[in-house]
Design an enzyme around this catalytic site. Structure first.
Site, short mmCIF file in Angstrom:
data_model
loop_
_atom_site.label_atom_id
_atom_site.label_comp_id
_atom_site.label_asym_id
_atom_site.label_seq_id
_atom_site.Cartn_x
_atom_site.Cartn_y
_atom_site.Cartn_z
N HIS A 82 0.86 -1.18 0.00
CA HIS A 82 0.00 0.00 0.00
C HIS A 82 0.90 1.23 0.00
O HIS A 82 1.88 1.29 0.74
CB HIS A 82 -0.90 0.02 1.24
CG HIS A 82 -1.72 1.26 1.33
ND1 HIS A 82 -2.85 1.45 0.58
CD2 HIS A 82 -1.55 2.40 2.07
CE1 HIS A 82 -3.35 2.65 0.84
NE2 HIS A 82 -2.59 3.23 1.74
N ASP A 161 -15.32 1.94 7.56
CA ASP A 161 -14.35 2.94 7.09
C ASP A 161 -14.97 3.86 6.05
O ASP A 161 -14.72 5.06 6.04
CB ASP A 161 -13.10 2.27 6.52
CG ASP A 161 -12.15 3.32 5.98
OD1 ASP A 161 -11.68 4.15 6.79
OD2 ASP A 161 -11.91 3.37 4.76
N ARG A 168 -15.29 12.15 8.08
CA ARG A 168 -14.04 12.87 8.38
C ARG A 168 -13.76 13.93 7.33
O ARG A 168 -13.31 15.03 7.63
CB ARG A 168 -12.87 11.89 8.44
CG ARG A 168 -12.81 11.08 9.72
CD ARG A 168 -11.83 9.93 9.57
NE ARG A 168 -10.50 10.38 9.25
CZ ARG A 168 -9.60 9.65 8.56
NH1 ARG A 168 -9.89 8.43 8.16
NH2 ARG A 168 -8.42 10.13 8.30
N SER A 183 -7.83 3.62 9.25
CA SER A 183 -8.58 3.58 8.00
C SER A 183 -7.83 2.72 6.96
O SER A 183 -8.40 1.81 6.35
CB SER A 183 -8.76 5.02 7.51
OG SER A 183 -9.10 5.07 6.16
N LYS A 187 -8.79 -1.56 5.80
CA LYS A 187 -9.04 -2.01 4.42
C LYS A 187 -8.00 -3.02 3.98
O LYS A 187 -8.31 -4.01 3.33
CB LYS A 187 -9.03 -0.81 3.47
CG LYS A 187 -10.29 0.04 3.61
CD LYS A 187 -10.25 1.25 2.72
CE LYS A 187 -9.19 2.22 3.15
NZ LYS A 187 -9.52 3.63 3.10
N1 URA Z 1 -6.23 6.88 2.92
C1 URA Z 1 -7.13 6.13 3.58
O1 URA Z 1 -7.48 5.05 3.15
N2 URA Z 1 -7.63 6.62 4.74
C2 URA Z 1 -7.26 7.80 5.25
O2 URA Z 1 -7.74 8.16 6.29
C3 URA Z 1 -6.32 8.57 4.54
C4 URA Z 1 -5.82 8.08 3.37
#
Ligand code: URA
Length: 433
Positions: A82, A161, A168, A183, A187
């Site tokens: 990621h 999320d 947010r 977050s 994922k």
């Molecule tokens: N990318 C994400 O998946 N979540 C965040 O909070 C910020 C960047």
């Protein structure tokens, strides 16, 4: 249990218990907690943070708000990467097939372009026919057959999320390290992989502008991953200039295919090899990074990573001829060079401004629902350390709509700093965490 008690506790800098956290995440996902209460709690977390004892159950609850994939019955090691997002960051495209060609399956769930940074899904969709909307059943078949899938997030994965992130975004609480880390990890851990390698970008084109914040984010991310039983390593890498030479969707696919042909810019290859090698080590198919690097380099140079990419494109409905014929990618109708206005050496290139330039040509989105033009973008002709004379091209714009060019040019001219002396050399990879 009452949400108001949790809000007051967090407002006064207390720590939430695992039970309170589970109650809140479950309640908000099930629409039982009103948005105004969740908004108040998120702002209190933004202001007062979360400690490790809160972060683990918070991430755990978000992760288990939806489906967690499980590849164990396939009997293959799995890994993913990621990136926190940058400009010209197309690494996932060559990396995923290169790692799969080394025997580690890569079920990669990617995102879309937003703001000045690009998104893997938009890049892939510039290949005619390519479909990122893969079901979990189809993903399973692809992992069994070719060891790789590059797909969008499905509604079943980490729904908490999705809701929390949207909130947010609307209430100014995105830039919080515990909220960002939970977050991202909710994922990524939902992919159910054995190993995860994180590329935490630092610099003008990154979310994290300072090394201090990037280090803290990297430590928070790896801390969550390791606590939750996933072998997780992070790299801090420089995003104080664009990565590679191409910025824009189809242009970045071209550069990625160059890397898969054993060619392409050194920085893109170096990052692909470094992150890929770490994925092999963390997934336990290589014992050390040196050997693992050779494996990745070998698959880039012997055509096997490219062949795997071709299978992936075909399996996801795309035109597999793209690996032999780059001309089937969409091409912008016009090109224009942006010229240097003073002589010297390129000292810095503000990557965010380069991203904004590409975005202003139509390659990116200001809002999630905006359309993008897959063909447009730009080519970086002069990079950090290069000498330039007045009138020499710095950047080549690829565009379809002439009215967008002046804004794109302005961003480019503002992005380049040209000095009398050459800058000190800096390494792309700053630190392994
Ligand atoms: N990318 C994400 O998946 N979540 C965040 O909070 C910020 C960047």
């Amino acid at each position: 249990m009452r949400v108001i008690d949790a809000i007051q506790k967090k407002r006064d800098a207390g720590a939430l218990s695992p039970e309170e956290i589970q109650f809140i995440i479950d309640g908000f996902t099930a629409d039982e907690i009103p948005t105004y209460q969740m908004a108040a709690l998120l702002m209190a977390i933004f202001l007062n943070g979360m400690n490790d004892e809160e972060l683990a159950p918070w991430t755990h609850a978000m992760l288990h708000s939806g489906l967690v994939m499980d590849w164990s019955e396939l009997g293959v090691p799995t890994a993913d990467k990621h990136s926190t997002g940058g400009v010209g960051d197309k690494i996932s495209l060559p990396l995923a097939p290169a790692v799969a060609a080394c025997g580690v399956a890569v079920p990669m769930v990617s995102g879309r372009a937003l703001g000045h940074t690009g998104g893997t899904l938009d890049k892939l969709e510039s290949i005619p026919g390519f479909n990122v909307g893969v079901s979990l059943e189809r993903a399973r078949e692809m992992i069994a057959d070719i060891g790789v899938v590059l797909m969008g997030q499905t509604a079943e994965v980490a729904p908490a999320d999705k809701r929390i992130y949207a909130l947010r975004d609307a209430i100014g609480t995105v830039e919080s390290i515990p909220l960002i880390a939970s977050s991202i990890m909710s994922k990524k851990l939902a992919e159910g992989v054995d190993a995860l390698v994180l590329d935490v970008k630092v610099g003008s084109g990154a979310f994290m502008k300072t090394r201090e914040n990037a280090t803290l984010l990297a430590q928070t991310l790896t801390g969550i991953g390791r606590r939750m039983g996933c072998a997780t390593v992070a790299y801090l890498t420089r995003m104080d200039r664009p990565l590679g030479r191409m910025v824009g969707n189809a242009l970045e696919v071209r550069e990625s295919i160059d890397i898969l042909r054993g060619e392409g810019p050194d920085d893109v290859r170096e990052l692909t090899v470094t992150l890929g090698a770490e994925m092999l080590v963390q997934a336990k198919v290589a014992t050390d990074l040196e050997t693992a690097r050779k494996q990745i380099e070998g698959q880039l140079d012997n055509g096997k990573a490219l062949a795997c990419f071709q299978k992936l494109v075909v399996a996801q409905g795309g035109d597999g001829r793209v690996v032999e014929d780059l001309d089937i990618l969409p091409k912008a109708s016009y090109q224009k060079d942006v010229l240097a206005t003073r002589e010297g050496f390129v000292g810095e290139i503000n990557a965010e401004h380069i991203g904004r330039s590409s975005m202003s040509l139509g390659a990116g989105r200001a809002k999630a629902e905006d359309d993008i033009d897959p063909a447009v973008g730009l080519e970086v002709l002069k990079t950090v350390g290069d000498s330039v004379s007045v009138g020499e091209p710095l950047v080549r714009l690829h565009y379809n709509d002439e009215t967008r060019v002046p804004r794109a040019e302005e961003w480019i001219l503002g992005a380049y700093s040209v000095h009398d002396t050459a800058p000190d050399k800096t390494e792309l990879i700053i630190e392994r965490i």
